[in-house]
Design a protein around this motif. Structure first.
Motif, short mmCIF file in Angstrom:
data_model
loop_
_atom_site.label_atom_id
_atom_site.label_comp_id
_atom_site.label_asym_id
_atom_site.label_seq_id
_atom_site.Cartn_x
_atom_site.Cartn_y
_atom_site.Cartn_z
N MET A 186 46.43 55.96 38.52
CA MET A 186 45.27 56.03 39.48
C MET A 186 45.81 56.46 40.74
SD MET A 186 43.10 52.87 38.97
CE MET A 186 41.61 53.03 37.89
N SER A 187 45.43 57.45 41.69
CA SER A 187 45.71 57.51 42.75
C SER A 187 45.20 56.56 43.98
CB SER A 187 45.28 58.99 43.42
OG SER A 187 43.87 58.66 43.51
N GLY A 188 46.09 56.43 44.93
CA GLY A 188 45.71 55.40 46.06
C GLY A 188 46.28 53.94 45.97
N ARG A 189 46.88 53.66 44.60
CA ARG A 189 47.59 52.33 44.52
C ARG A 189 48.99 52.42 45.16
NH1 ARG A 189 45.66 49.16 39.44
NH2 ARG A 189 43.58 49.48 39.66
N THR A 190 49.23 51.21 45.61
CA THR A 190 50.44 50.99 46.20
C THR A 190 51.39 50.12 45.62
OG1 THR A 190 49.67 49.19 47.89
CG2 THR A 190 49.57 51.43 48.52
N GLY A 191 50.87 49.31 44.79
CA GLY A 191 51.45 48.20 44.23
C GLY A 191 51.81 47.01 45.09
N GLU A 192 51.16 46.95 46.28
CA GLU A 192 51.39 45.73 47.18
C GLU A 192 50.30 44.92 46.96
OE1 GLU A 192 50.94 47.26 50.97
OE2 GLU A 192 53.10 48.51 50.89
N ILE A 193 50.52 43.58 46.79
CA ILE A 193 49.54 42.51 46.28
C ILE A 193 49.38 41.55 47.33
CG2 ILE A 193 48.98 40.47 44.68
CD1 ILE A 193 50.60 42.27 42.68
N TYR A 194 48.33 41.19 48.00
CA TYR A 194 47.96 40.41 49.06
C TYR A 194 47.28 39.10 48.35
CZ TYR A 194 49.15 44.19 52.20
OH TYR A 194 49.84 45.38 52.72
N ARG A 195 47.57 37.99 48.60
CA ARG A 195 46.72 36.87 48.18
C ARG A 195 46.26 35.87 49.18
NH1 ARG A 195 50.80 37.29 44.06
NH2 ARG A 195 49.68 37.73 42.25
N ILE A 196 45.18 35.54 48.95
CA ILE A 196 44.75 34.47 49.96
C ILE A 196 43.88 33.53 49.28
CG2 ILE A 196 42.86 34.00 51.97
CD1 ILE A 196 43.42 36.75 53.01
N ALA A 197 44.29 32.26 49.53
CA ALA A 197 43.71 31.16 48.86
C ALA A 197 43.00 30.31 49.98
CB ALA A 197 44.63 30.42 47.95
N TRP A 198 41.96 29.61 49.38
CA TRP A 198 41.28 28.60 50.09
C TRP A 198 41.89 27.42 49.79
CZ3 TRP A 198 37.03 25.47 47.92
CH2 TRP A 198 36.68 24.37 48.62
N LEU A 199 42.22 26.54 50.73
CA LEU A 199 42.75 25.34 50.59
C LEU A 199 41.47 24.21 50.45
CD1 LEU A 199 45.92 24.89 52.65
CD2 LEU A 199 45.50 25.65 50.30
N PRO A 200 41.18 23.69 49.16
CA PRO A 200 39.97 22.97 48.85
C PRO A 200 39.94 21.73 49.71
CG PRO A 200 40.80 23.55 46.85
CD PRO A 200 42.06 24.03 47.90
N GLY A 201 38.57 21.33 50.44
CA GLY A 201 38.66 20.23 51.10
C GLY A 201 39.03 20.37 52.65
N THR A 202 39.30 21.72 52.87
CA THR A 202 39.56 21.98 54.29
C THR A 202 38.98 23.35 54.65
OG1 THR A 202 41.52 23.48 53.93
CG2 THR A 202 41.91 21.08 53.88
N ASP A 203 39.02 23.85 55.92
CA ASP A 203 38.61 25.26 56.38
C ASP A 203 40.01 26.13 56.48
OD1 ASP A 203 35.96 24.32 56.55
OD2 ASP A 203 36.33 23.66 58.62
N VAL A 204 40.89 25.58 55.70
CA VAL A 204 42.33 26.32 55.90
C VAL A 204 42.37 27.49 54.71
CG1 VAL A 204 44.67 26.20 55.86
CG2 VAL A 204 43.26 24.50 57.20
N LEU A 205 42.88 28.77 55.10
CA LEU A 205 43.41 29.60 54.37
C LEU A 205 44.73 29.80 54.23
CD1 LEU A 205 40.79 32.44 55.31
CD2 LEU A 205 40.53 30.81 53.34
N HIS A 206 45.23 30.15 52.85
CA HIS A 206 46.74 29.94 52.70
C HIS A 206 47.03 31.33 52.17
CE1 HIS A 206 51.04 29.09 52.10
NE2 HIS A 206 50.79 29.75 51.04
#
Length: 56
Positions: free
Chosen positions: A1-21
Protein backbone atom coordinates in the motif's frame (compact mmCIF):
# COMPACT_ATOMS: atom_id res chain seq x y z
CA UNK A 1 0.00 0.00 0.00
CA UNK A 2 1.25 3.45 -0.76
CA UNK A 3 1.31 6.18 1.87
CA UNK A 4 2.22 3.97 4.82
CA UNK A 5 5.16 5.16 6.87
CA UNK A 6 5.35 2.43 9.51
CA UNK A 7 5.03 5.04 12.26
CA UNK A 8 2.68 4.09 15.09
CA UNK A 9 1.18 6.68 17.41
CA UNK A 10 -0.77 5.53 20.46
CA UNK A 11 -3.11 7.55 22.62
CA UNK A 12 -4.81 5.93 25.60
CA UNK A 13 -7.41 7.44 27.87
CA UNK A 14 -6.62 6.91 31.54
CA UNK A 15 -9.94 5.64 32.99
CA UNK A 16 -11.45 7.74 35.75
CA UNK A 17 -9.59 10.86 34.62
CA UNK A 18 -9.63 13.44 31.82
CA UNK A 19 -6.02 12.53 31.02
CA UNK A 20 -4.70 11.11 27.76
CA UNK A 21 -1.39 9.25 27.64
CA UNK A 22 0.38 9.33 24.30
CA UNK A 23 3.31 7.32 23.01
CA UNK A 24 5.10 8.49 19.86
CA UNK A 25 6.60 6.07 17.35
CA UNK A 26 10.03 7.07 18.73
CA UNK A 27 9.08 5.94 22.24
CA UNK A 28 8.66 9.39 23.79
CA UNK A 29 5.67 9.68 26.14
CA UNK A 30 3.44 12.60 27.06
CA UNK A 31 0.24 13.24 29.01
CA UNK A 32 -2.37 15.91 28.32
CA UNK A 33 -6.04 16.60 28.96
CA UNK A 34 -6.56 18.25 25.56
CA UNK A 35 -6.68 15.85 22.59
CA UNK A 36 -5.62 18.60 20.18
CA UNK A 37 -2.55 19.40 22.32
CA UNK A 38 -1.69 15.69 22.34
CA UNK A 39 -1.77 15.43 18.54
CA UNK A 40 0.18 18.69 18.14
CA UNK A 41 2.87 17.24 20.41
CA UNK A 42 3.00 13.95 18.51
CA UNK A 43 3.01 15.43 15.03
CA UNK A 44 5.74 17.92 15.96
CA UNK A 45 8.18 14.96 16.21
CA UNK A 46 10.96 15.29 17.11
CA UNK A 47 11.19 19.00 17.97
CA UNK A 48 7.87 19.05 19.84
CA UNK A 49 9.08 16.44 22.30
CA UNK A 50 11.59 18.80 23.89
CA UNK A 51 9.37 21.79 24.68
CA UNK A 52 10.08 23.10 28.18
CA UNK A 53 7.21 22.79 30.63
CA UNK A 54 5.17 20.50 28.36
CA UNK A 55 4.38 18.07 31.17
CA UNK A 56 6.19 15.10 29.62
Amino acid sequence: MSGRTGEIYRIAWLPGTDVLHGTCHCGAEHTAEDPVAMWVWMLAHPRGHDLPGDGS
